[in-house]
Design a protein around this motif. Sequence first.
Motif, PDB file in Angstrom:
ATOM      1  N   LEU A 139       0.871  -1.173   0.000  1.00 11.78           N
ATOM      2  CA  LEU A 139       0.000   0.000   0.000  1.00 11.78           C
ATOM      3  C   LEU A 139       0.906   1.220   0.000  1.00 11.78           C
ATOM      4  CD1 LEU A 139      -2.866   1.242   0.238  1.00 11.78           C
ATOM      5  CD2 LEU A 139      -2.529   1.209   2.726  1.00 11.78           C
ATOM      6  N   ALA A 140       1.127   1.787  -1.182  1.00 11.83           N
ATOM      7  CA  ALA A 140       2.026   2.941  -1.318  1.00 11.83           C
ATOM      8  C   ALA A 140       1.209   4.236  -1.255  1.00 11.83           C
ATOM      9  CB  ALA A 140       2.815   2.832  -2.616  1.00 11.83           C
ATOM     10  N   THR A 141       0.767   4.738  -2.394  1.00 13.27           N
ATOM     11  CA  THR A 141      -0.067   5.946  -2.391  1.00 13.27           C
ATOM     12  C   THR A 141      -1.509   5.638  -2.003  1.00 13.27           C
ATOM     13  OG1 THR A 141      -0.736   5.742  -4.721  1.00 13.27           O
ATOM     14  CG2 THR A 141       1.335   6.907  -4.253  1.00 13.27           C
ATOM     15  N   VAL A 165      -3.022  -5.658   3.632  1.00 10.13           N
ATOM     16  CA  VAL A 165      -1.761  -5.346   2.964  1.00 10.13           C
ATOM     17  C   VAL A 165      -0.610  -5.779   3.857  1.00 10.13           C
ATOM     18  CG1 VAL A 165      -2.767  -3.406   1.713  1.00 10.13           C
ATOM     19  CG2 VAL A 165      -1.615  -2.980   3.883  1.00 10.13           C
ATOM     20  N   VAL A 166       0.510  -6.100   3.237  1.00 11.59           N
ATOM     21  CA  VAL A 166       1.681  -6.525   4.001  1.00 11.59           C
ATOM     22  C   VAL A 166       2.467  -5.312   4.486  1.00 11.59           C
ATOM     23  CG1 VAL A 166       3.846  -7.811   3.939  1.00 11.59           C
ATOM     24  CG2 VAL A 166       1.810  -8.725   2.783  1.00 11.59           C
ATOM     25  N   ILE A 167       2.851  -4.436   3.562  1.00  9.78           N
ATOM     26  CA  ILE A 167       3.642  -3.253   3.906  1.00  9.78           C
ATOM     27  C   ILE A 167       2.893  -2.002   3.435  1.00  9.78           C
ATOM     28  CG2 ILE A 167       5.822  -2.027   3.541  1.00  9.78           C
ATOM     29  CD1 ILE A 167       7.167  -4.720   3.115  1.00  9.78           C
ATOM     30  N   ALA A 168       2.748  -1.043   4.336  1.00 13.43           N
ATOM     31  CA  ALA A 168       2.018   0.188   4.010  1.00 13.43           C
ATOM     32  C   ALA A 168       2.878   1.403   4.302  1.00 13.43           C
ATOM     33  CB  ALA A 168       0.720   0.267   4.807  1.00 13.43           C
ATOM     34  N   ALA A 189       0.205  -5.577   7.966  1.00 11.67           N
ATOM     35  CA  ALA A 189       1.211  -6.390   8.645  1.00 11.67           C
ATOM     36  C   ALA A 189       2.271  -5.491   9.270  1.00 11.67           C
ATOM     37  CB  ALA A 189       1.832  -7.390   7.681  1.00 11.67           C
ATOM     38  N   THR A 190       2.747  -4.481   8.522  1.00 10.26           N
ATOM     39  CA  THR A 190       3.732  -3.556   9.071  1.00 10.26           C
ATOM     40  C   THR A 190       3.658  -2.215   8.356  1.00 10.26           C
ATOM     41  OG1 THR A 190       6.063  -3.321   9.701  1.00 10.26           O
ATOM     42  CG2 THR A 190       5.611  -4.267   7.534  1.00 10.26           C
ATOM     43  N   ILE A 201       7.659   2.754  -1.512  1.00 14.18           N
ATOM     44  CA  ILE A 201       7.722   2.668  -0.059  1.00 14.18           C
ATOM     45  C   ILE A 201       9.170   2.513   0.400  1.00 14.18           C
ATOM     46  CG2 ILE A 201       6.968   1.387   1.975  1.00 14.18           C
ATOM     47  CD1 ILE A 201       4.541   0.444   0.363  1.00 14.18           C
ATOM     48  N   VAL A 202       9.537   3.300   1.423  1.00  9.41           N
ATOM     49  CA  VAL A 202      10.872   3.245   2.016  1.00  9.41           C
ATOM     50  C   VAL A 202      10.741   2.859   3.500  1.00  9.41           C
ATOM     51  CG1 VAL A 202      12.927   4.587   2.577  1.00  9.41           C
ATOM     52  CG2 VAL A 202      11.717   5.020   0.422  1.00  9.41           C
TER      53      VAL A 202
END
Length: 217
Positions: A139-141, A165-168, A189-190, A201-202
């Motif tokens: 999940l970026a923008t 989502v796994v990474i947001a 998740a995180t 995503i960073v």
Amino acid sequence: MQIHYISEANSVLNHFLGQIRNIHVQKDSMRFRRNIERIGEIMAYELSKDLVYKNVEITTPLGIKKTTEIANELVLCSILRAGLPLHLGFLNYFDAAENGFVSAYRHHHNNGDDFTIKVEYQAVPNIEDKTLLLIDPMLATGHSMVAVFNTLLEKGNPKEIHIAVVIAAPEGVAYLKDQLPDNCHLWVATLDEKLNGKNYIVPGLGDAGDLAYGSKL
């Protein structure tokens, strides 16, 4: 919107999250897919605590046992192609669920940083009055998720909506909170630090689809 950050409590989830980010472990695409699948299983377990259950009686070889089972009519819908391993993890636990698949991608104008979301291929069952689980690793923008969500609502009105989502990125979470109904649940998740200038995503993990299935043209 109700937001659930799963990795806040230490569990084996954080072990798998570390592996999918590790540039050395990422070289094994089969292991990457399997770790995403296992993360999906853990997320499905956590999400299952929020579902509706009904009382049932099970006949065993020695008698009758009263227990409960999921009452929700579940529809799992993932965004191609990166969502497939995560989808499989959810399906391992919600094996009676119906399944949908939608393609969405960033269309960059004149090869610049600006983009719009293109939603094209759709293979989705009836979602009317059902529990919709919309699944995507990153999940970026948030624009892809909202575009797919709005496309799905053209096909029916689900009773409940869960997004996993796994990474947001914080920017994506904020966009979903602004754009989606208050009764949605977002399962993360995180949560990572931020988006960079290209809306990646960073620290993230790179391109989940490429890591799972190989680079594309």
